[in-house]
Design an enzyme around this catalytic site. Structure first.
Site, short mmCIF file in Angstrom:
data_model
loop_
_atom_site.label_atom_id
_atom_site.label_comp_id
_atom_site.label_asym_id
_atom_site.label_seq_id
_atom_site.Cartn_x
_atom_site.Cartn_y
_atom_site.Cartn_z
N SER A 51 -8.11 2.87 11.43
CA SER A 51 -6.72 3.14 11.03
C SER A 51 -6.68 4.40 10.17
O SER A 51 -7.52 4.60 9.31
CB SER A 51 -6.17 1.94 10.25
N ARG A 57 3.33 6.87 -1.74
CA ARG A 57 4.20 5.70 -1.57
C ARG A 57 5.45 5.71 -2.47
O ARG A 57 6.52 5.34 -2.02
CB ARG A 57 3.40 4.41 -1.77
N ASP A 60 -0.57 -1.09 -0.10
CA ASP A 60 0.69 -0.39 0.13
C ASP A 60 1.91 -1.28 -0.01
O ASP A 60 2.97 -0.83 -0.47
CB ASP A 60 0.68 0.29 1.51
N ASP A 115 3.36 0.19 15.70
CA ASP A 115 3.63 -0.90 14.76
C ASP A 115 5.04 -0.83 14.19
O ASP A 115 5.76 -1.83 14.16
CB ASP A 115 2.60 -0.89 13.62
#
Length: 407
Positions: free
Chosen positions: A181, A98, A127, A16
């Protein structure tokens, strides 16, 4: 938005973000700088460098950094001083990573003269919010590019077609739908999507990657000791270690005993519910141990106040407000409470559970003289309790008398 000239991309080296890298080049004709963070995800990161070179990134524009110590010291440990749990269960493993990634994206952008940063988070998840709120808090003038909200590559078929057209290597298992995922770092592993999307279906055993099944864990319990100083773990079984080393060791111990599994349907900040399977072996042990040492070193008023603000603090982290003034204000209160949270906790690990079985500290507030069932030598006069109860009962008696009168 004006086309950027140079973009710093949060780059994992996976399919990705490799597609995003090439899309940025073709869509904007801009120079791309990659940043790959080693957060303890357990993957070899050199392939990310090789993939970036293959996609035309100059070696000087490839940043791969080991940020494990900074991650645990400056983000995980401050969060654990609060005993933070989102919706009472989730140890915030993805959420807390993050802001660090965003911090480095913005710093690298400043260092190399980039006018934008980019991430690979989708438009449905949390996110995107975490990355962007953090970036804007650190640089209000930064441009943030979120390709998943901009491009027309809205299906796996289109993504693979774009990859093939641009000579982006595709692993064989990427040609079909991935079963789920995964996001991983030193604190946890998170699994979402596909086989996990129906919360009525039990998660398959193969989803779990960091912990053995509790039923298959050793039949003999293991006892460990964790030492704290001012709310942070500093040693395991008497051996002083760095923050990242401590969490790594606790992950090994917890994983072996099946500790730290969580199957949760949570409320995303963007409004939908999501099912996630989390493994946080070291963090689960650390939380239990921290609460264990607080039991004897933290005053009741301070502890109850801290517990009352914890849900708000956890929600701020989950929603992406790590760099907000309100999180920093709460952190100051939390850190103040930890001045005497120093001592050692003994814990027992056994088949998915971790229990505090002993704790001791030179800073302890526990007084055996006051609580003993034996003769207390005048440390506590039990007659004092009579007036204490009468004063606290006064308003209850007045309420009861009124209610009786009005019947």
């Amino acid at each position: 938005m004006t086309a950027p000239k140079k973009v710093v991309l949060a780059y994992s080296g996976g399919l990705d973000t490799s597609i995003i890298l090439k899309w940025l080049q073709t869509e904007y004709g801009c120079e791309v700088v990659t940043f790959t963070a080693d957060l303890g995800q357990g993957e070899e990161l050199e392939p990310a460098r090789q993939k970036a070179v293959l996609l035309g990134i100059k070696p000087e524009n490839i940043h791969i950094e080991d940020v494990r110590e900074e991650f645990v010291r400056d983000f995980v440990f401050p969060m654990f001083r609060a005993n933070a749990l989102y919706e009472g269960l989730y140890l915030l493993g993805t959420s807390i990573a993050r802001p660090l990634i965003s911090k480095r994206l913005v710093e690298i952008a400043a260092e190399c003269g980039a006018d934008a940063v980019a991430h690979g988070a989708t438009g449905k998840g949390n996110d995107q919010v975490r990355f962007e709120l953090s970036a804007y808090a650190l640089n209000p003038d930064i441009k943030v590019i979120a390709p998943w909200r901009l491009w027309d590559l809205t299906s796996r078929t289109r993504l693979l077609a774009f990859a093939e057209a641009n000579q982006i290597p595709i692993a064989r298992d990427k040609r079909g739908e991935a079963p789920f995922s995964v996001d991983a770092n030193l604190l946890h592993t998170s699994s979402e999507g596909k086989v996990l999307e129906n919360p009525a279906d039990e998660a398959p055993d193969y989803v779990y990657q960091r912990t053995v099944h509790p039923e298959d864990a050793p039949d003999t319990p293991e006892t460990i000791e964790i030492t704290f100083e001012r709310g942070d773990a500093v040693a395991i079984n008497g051996e002083t270690m760095s923050p990242a080393t401590i969490l790594t060791r606790l992950n090994e111990l917890g994983g072996r005993h099946g500790v730290g599994r969580l199957d949760l349907v949570e409320n995303r900040f963007v409004g939908m519910k999501s099912r996630g399977v989390y493994e946080t072996p070291g963090g689960t042990i650390l939380l239990e141990a921290h609460r264990g040492i607080e039991q004897i070193t933290l005053d009741s008023g301070a502890g109850h106040l801290k517990d009352s603000i914890m849900p708000r603090y956890a929600e701020l982290i989950y929603n992406g407000f790590w760099f907000s003034p309100e999180r920093e204000m709460l952190q100051a209160l939390i850190d103040k409470s930890q001045e005497h949270v120093t001592g050692t906790v003994r814990l027992k690990l056994y088949k998915g559970s971790v229990r505090t079985i002993a704790r001791w500290s030179e800073h302890s507030l526990y007084s055996e003289a006051h609580v003993t069932f034996e003769e207390d030598a005048g440390a506590y006069d039990q007659k004092d309790a009579q007036g204490f109860i009468r004063l606290n009962a006064l308003r209850l008696k007045l309420l009861a008398a009124r209610d009786r009168r009005l019947q």
